[in-house]
Design a protein around this motif. Structure first.
Motif, PDB file in Angstrom:
ATOM      1  N   VAL A  96       7.253   9.170  -2.375  1.00 52.93           N
ATOM      2  CA  VAL A  96       7.563   8.200  -0.448  1.00 52.93           C
ATOM      3  C   VAL A  96       6.056   9.197   0.071  1.00 52.93           C
ATOM      4  CG1 VAL A  96       8.962   8.635   1.272  1.00 52.93           C
ATOM      5  CG2 VAL A  96      10.133   8.460  -0.556  1.00 52.93           C
ATOM      6  N   MET A  97       5.154   8.374   0.564  1.00 54.65           N
ATOM      7  CA  MET A  97       4.075   8.712   1.149  1.00 54.65           C
ATOM      8  C   MET A  97       4.153   8.952   2.300  1.00 54.65           C
ATOM      9  SD  MET A  97       1.101   9.573  -0.862  1.00 54.65           S
ATOM     10  CE  MET A  97       0.410   9.376   0.370  1.00 54.65           C
ATOM     11  N   ALA A  98       4.654  10.461   2.638  1.00 57.21           N
ATOM     12  CA  ALA A  98       4.750  10.783   4.132  1.00 57.21           C
ATOM     13  C   ALA A  98       4.508  11.784   4.538  1.00 57.21           C
ATOM     14  CB  ALA A  98       6.390  11.441   4.451  1.00 57.21           C
ATOM     15  N   ALA A  99       3.482  12.182   4.139  1.00 59.00           N
ATOM     16  CA  ALA A  99       2.020  13.165   4.694  1.00 59.00           C
ATOM     17  C   ALA A  99       1.343  12.626   5.311  1.00 59.00           C
ATOM     18  CB  ALA A  99       1.648  13.377   3.195  1.00 59.00           C
ATOM     19  N   ALA A 100       0.032  13.134   6.402  1.00 60.13           N
ATOM     20  CA  ALA A 100      -0.763  12.081   7.120  1.00 60.13           C
ATOM     21  C   ALA A 100      -2.329  12.371   6.479  1.00 60.13           C
ATOM     22  CB  ALA A 100      -0.611  12.282   9.030  1.00 60.13           C
ATOM     23  N   VAL A 101      -2.104  11.520   5.997  1.00 61.88           N
ATOM     24  CA  VAL A 101      -3.727  11.919   5.030  1.00 61.88           C
ATOM     25  C   VAL A 101      -5.035  11.512   6.123  1.00 61.88           C
ATOM     26  CG1 VAL A 101      -5.079  10.454   2.277  1.00 61.88           C
ATOM     27  CG2 VAL A 101      -2.480  10.761   2.873  1.00 61.88           C
ATOM     28  N   ALA A 102      -5.691  12.237   6.038  1.00 59.89           N
ATOM     29  CA  ALA A 102      -7.296  12.090   6.614  1.00 59.89           C
ATOM     30  C   ALA A 102      -7.346  10.644   5.855  1.00 59.89           C
ATOM     31  CB  ALA A 102      -7.718  13.078   6.127  1.00 59.89           C
ATOM     32  N   ASP A 103      -7.946   9.782   7.368  1.00 56.19           N
ATOM     33  CA  ASP A 103      -8.747   8.687   6.996  1.00 56.19           C
ATOM     34  C   ASP A 103     -10.530   9.078   6.498  1.00 56.19           C
ATOM     35  OD1 ASP A 103      -6.843   6.964   7.110  1.00 56.19           O
ATOM     36  OD2 ASP A 103      -7.198   7.363   9.344  1.00 56.19           O
ATOM     37  N   PHE A 104     -11.183  10.203   6.662  1.00 56.55           N
ATOM     38  CA  PHE A 104     -12.657  10.469   6.446  1.00 56.55           C
ATOM     39  C   PHE A 104     -12.637  11.893   6.162  1.00 56.55           C
ATOM     40  CE2 PHE A 104     -12.443   7.271   9.145  1.00 56.55           C
ATOM     41  CZ  PHE A 104     -13.257   6.457   8.223  1.00 56.55           C
ATOM     42  N   ASN A 130     -11.566   9.034   2.782  1.00 53.10           N
ATOM     43  CA  ASN A 130     -11.233   8.961   1.999  1.00 53.10           C
ATOM     44  C   ASN A 130     -10.726   8.226   0.940  1.00 53.10           C
ATOM     45  OD1 ASN A 130     -10.997  11.633   1.518  1.00 53.10           O
ATOM     46  ND2 ASN A 130     -10.180  11.994   3.375  1.00 53.10           N
ATOM     47  N   PRO A 131     -10.351   8.240  -0.046  1.00 53.36           N
ATOM     48  CA  PRO A 131      -9.668   6.454  -0.755  1.00 53.36           C
ATOM     49  C   PRO A 131      -8.337   6.471   0.133  1.00 53.36           C
ATOM     50  CG  PRO A 131      -9.221   8.959  -1.874  1.00 53.36           C
ATOM     51  CD  PRO A 131     -10.654   9.070  -0.675  1.00 53.36           C
ATOM     52  N   ASP A 132      -7.717   5.466   0.207  1.00 57.07           N
ATOM     53  CA  ASP A 132      -6.748   5.013   0.795  1.00 57.07           C
ATOM     54  C   ASP A 132      -5.274   5.322  -0.639  1.00 57.07           C
ATOM     55  OD1 ASP A 132      -4.188   3.957   1.607  1.00 57.07           O
ATOM     56  OD2 ASP A 132      -5.327   2.927   3.138  1.00 57.07           O
ATOM     57  N   ILE A 133      -4.320   6.514  -0.886  1.00 52.20           N
ATOM     58  CA  ILE A 133      -3.797   6.734  -1.453  1.00 52.20           C
ATOM     59  C   ILE A 133      -2.936   5.919  -2.376  1.00 52.20           C
ATOM     60  CG2 ILE A 133      -2.319   8.289  -2.716  1.00 52.20           C
ATOM     61  CD1 ILE A 133      -4.054  10.542  -0.343  1.00 52.20           C
ATOM     62  N   LEU A 134      -2.512   5.672  -0.783  1.00 50.61           N
ATOM     63  CA  LEU A 134      -0.693   4.263  -1.160  1.00 50.61           C
ATOM     64  C   LEU A 134      -1.656   3.351  -1.219  1.00 50.61           C
ATOM     65  CD1 LEU A 134       1.989   3.690  -0.459  1.00 50.61           C
ATOM     66  CD2 LEU A 134       1.294   3.610   2.162  1.00 50.61           C
ATOM     67  N   VAL A 148       7.457   4.003  -1.021  1.00 48.71           N
ATOM     68  CA  VAL A 148       7.506   4.048   0.130  1.00 48.71           C
ATOM     69  C   VAL A 148       6.291   4.495   1.482  1.00 48.71           C
ATOM     70  CG1 VAL A 148       9.554   4.549   1.939  1.00 48.71           C
ATOM     71  CG2 VAL A 148      10.318   4.011  -0.413  1.00 48.71           C
ATOM     72  N   GLY A 149       5.636   3.360   1.974  1.00 47.96           N
ATOM     73  CA  GLY A 149       4.814   4.207   3.257  1.00 47.96           C
ATOM     74  C   GLY A 149       4.907   4.690   4.430  1.00 47.96           C
ATOM     75  N   PHE A 150       4.597   4.899   5.198  1.00 47.18           N
ATOM     76  CA  PHE A 150       5.185   5.342   6.580  1.00 47.18           C
ATOM     77  C   PHE A 150       4.019   5.069   7.701  1.00 47.18           C
ATOM     78  CE2 PHE A 150       7.903   8.443   7.820  1.00 47.18           C
ATOM     79  CZ  PHE A 150       8.902   8.400   5.707  1.00 47.18           C
ATOM     80  N   ALA A 151       4.113   4.868   8.699  1.00 53.32           N
ATOM     81  CA  ALA A 151       2.565   3.887   9.602  1.00 53.32           C
ATOM     82  C   ALA A 151       3.475   5.436  10.720  1.00 53.32           C
ATOM     83  CB  ALA A 151       2.986   2.018   9.618  1.00 53.32           C
ATOM     84  N   ALA A 171      -0.312  -4.914   3.498  1.00 52.49           N
ATOM     85  CA  ALA A 171      -1.732  -4.122   3.478  1.00 52.49           C
ATOM     86  C   ALA A 171      -2.161  -3.329   2.289  1.00 52.49           C
ATOM     87  CB  ALA A 171      -2.690  -3.809   4.848  1.00 52.49           C
ATOM     88  N   LYS A 172      -1.272  -2.514   2.415  1.00 57.23           N
ATOM     89  CA  LYS A 172      -0.581  -1.071   0.992  1.00 57.23           C
ATOM     90  C   LYS A 172      -0.006  -2.176  -0.158  1.00 57.23           C
ATOM     91  CE  LYS A 172      -1.820   1.339   4.743  1.00 57.23           C
ATOM     92  NZ  LYS A 172      -3.066   2.730   3.986  1.00 57.23           N
ATOM     93  N   GLY A 173       0.790  -2.501  -0.302  1.00 61.71           N
ATOM     94  CA  GLY A 173       1.474  -3.142  -1.775  1.00 61.71           C
ATOM     95  C   GLY A 173       2.830  -2.314  -1.378  1.00 61.71           C
TER      96      GLY A 173
HETATM   97  N1  CTP Z   1      -2.233   6.585   3.273  1.00 63.54           N
HETATM   98  C1  CTP Z   1      -2.821   7.322   2.294  1.00 63.54           C
HETATM   99  N2  CTP Z   1      -3.811   7.570   2.582  1.00 63.54           N
HETATM  100  C2  CTP Z   1      -4.755   7.276   3.520  1.00 63.54           C
HETATM  101  C3  CTP Z   1      -3.981   7.281   4.379  1.00 63.54           C
HETATM  102  C4  CTP Z   1      -2.956   6.934   4.475  1.00 63.54           C
HETATM  103  O1  CTP Z   1      -2.160   6.932   1.500  1.00 63.54           O
HETATM  104  N3  CTP Z   1      -6.244   7.836   2.901  1.00 63.54           N
HETATM  105  C5  CTP Z   1      -1.211   6.687   3.463  1.00 63.54           C
HETATM  106  C6  CTP Z   1       0.139   7.544   4.453  1.00 63.54           C
HETATM  107  O2  CTP Z   1       0.317   8.192   3.782  1.00 63.54           O
HETATM  108  C7  CTP Z   1       0.790   6.480   5.056  1.00 63.54           C
HETATM  109  C8  CTP Z   1       0.490   4.826   5.534  1.00 63.54           C
HETATM  110  O3  CTP Z   1      -0.955   5.508   4.285  1.00 63.54           O
HETATM  111  O4  CTP Z   1       1.857   6.669   4.315  1.00 63.54           O
HETATM  112  C9  CTP Z   1      -0.252   4.821   6.456  1.00 63.54           C
HETATM  113  O5  CTP Z   1      -1.092   6.016   7.088  1.00 63.54           O
HETATM  114  P1  CTP Z   1      -2.207   5.519   8.647  1.00 63.54           P
HETATM  115  O6  CTP Z   1      -2.357   6.396   8.859  1.00 63.54           O
HETATM  116  O7  CTP Z   1      -0.111   4.948   9.422  1.00 63.54           O
HETATM  117  O8  CTP Z   1      -2.794   4.395   8.401  1.00 63.54           O
HETATM  118  P2  CTP Z   1      -3.851   3.442   7.819  1.00 63.54           P
HETATM  119  O9  CTP Z   1      -3.780   2.566   6.632  1.00 63.54           O
HETATM  120  O10 CTP Z   1      -4.884   5.214   7.793  1.00 63.54           O
HETATM  121  O11 CTP Z   1      -4.584   3.198   9.399  1.00 63.54           O
HETATM  122  P3  CTP Z   1      -4.901   3.326  10.815  1.00 63.54           P
HETATM  123  O12 CTP Z   1      -5.975   3.036  10.740  1.00 63.54           O
HETATM  124  O13 CTP Z   1      -4.031   2.802  11.199  1.00 63.54           O
HETATM  125  O14 CTP Z   1      -5.475   5.092  10.286  1.00 63.54           O
END
Ligand code: CTP
Ligand code: CA
Length: 232
Positions: A96-104, A130-134, A148-151, A171-173
């Motif tokens: 379960v990817m509930a964490a808010a991950v920094a995109d950059f 940053n890499p998209d972990i999910l 399981v992802g969160f949005a 998009a995340k699979g």
């Molecule tokens: N997530 C992740 N790695 C990242 C960013 C997000 O694994 N670098 C995961 C979050 O943990 C969450 C899901 O992706 O489960 C959706 O995160 P969200 O920020 O809503 O989506 P993004 O794909 O980053 O799109 P946005 O541009 O809307 O932020």
């Protein structure tokens, strides 16, 4: 809805939950962060443990205490979270990817405190993705793991909110995507939450609102139905 903690439908299951929000350092005293408290993820970890699961909680800068009965792996940055969740996800029944991950993250981290210059009225910081972990977990083979992802979305129109969630799940699979509305005054540090759980066929598998612990159990009800039956 089953009677919450009295069901042991996740007995012996390995559940990995990421919670909180990553912090990306700029220099020894500053970081870029976000407003995720970790409450909803921690509630899911606690609820899964109560239902008999063996829980690994990957904890990114939590503002709440970690629940007992879980293995806790503290992390801070997105790259640390990626390493920890990738290791824990191998052989897990649920991630379960509930964490808010920094995109950059800042492109350069200063070894010393960044000083302002006399007369300087603006500054910019260069960031790198940053890499998209999910998505990384979702596009790799993950048979036998419910992902399981969160949005987090600020969209206020409910129909459009669900559409964003459906597109994000695809998009995340991910197998399931939990959509919640966030804003300046709700979602993050609050004790209550309102979510919709989107399934792989684009239907809404559950809707739940109320205390984050009861929302956690509603999400786990949907997850438990999808965990492959195994030897007890
Ligand atoms: N997530 C992740 N790695 C990242 C960013 C997000 O694994 N670098 C995961 C979050 O943990 C969450 C899901 O992706 O489960 C959706 O995160 P969200 O920020 O809503 O989506 P993004 O794909 O980053 O799109 P946005 O541009 O809307 O932020
Ligand atoms: Ca994001």
């Amino acid at each position: 809805t089953p009677a919450a903690a009295s069901v042991a439908d996740l007995a012996g299951r390995r559940v990995v939950v990421t919670a909180g929000g990553t912090r990306e350092p700029l220099d020894p005293v500053r970081f870029l962060g976000n407003r995720s408290s970790g409450k909803q993820g921690v509630a899911i970890a606690e609820a899964a443990a109560a239902r008999g699961a063996e829980v690994t909680l990957i904890a990114a800068n939590l503002e709440v205490a970690s629940p007992g009965g879980c293995r806790v792996v503290p992390v801070s940055t997105a790259l640390e979270l990626q390493e920890a969740v990738t290791a824990a996800a191998a052989g897990a029944d649920v991630v379960v990817m509930a964490a808010a991950v920094a995109d950059f993250r800042p492109a350069d981290v200063s070894e010393t405190k960044i000083k302002k210059v006399d007369g300087q009225e603006r500054m910019s910081i260069e960031l790198v993705r940053n890499p998209d972990i999910l998505a990384g977990l979702g596009t790799a083979p993950h048979d036998g793991t419910v992902l399981v992802g969160f949005a987090a979305e600020t969209e206020t129109d409910p129909a459009r909110l669900l559409e964003l969630g459906r597109a994000k799940r695809r998009a995340k699979g991910a197998d399931l995507l939990v959509v919640n509305r966030v804003g300046w005054t709700h979602g993050f540090a609050a004790d209550e939450n309102a979510v919709s759980v989107i399934a792989a066929d684009d239907t809404v598998a559950a809707e739940a609102s109320g205390p984050k612990m009861s929302v956690a159990h509603a999400i786990l009800d949907v997850i438990a139905e999808r965990v492959a039956p195994g030897a007890e």
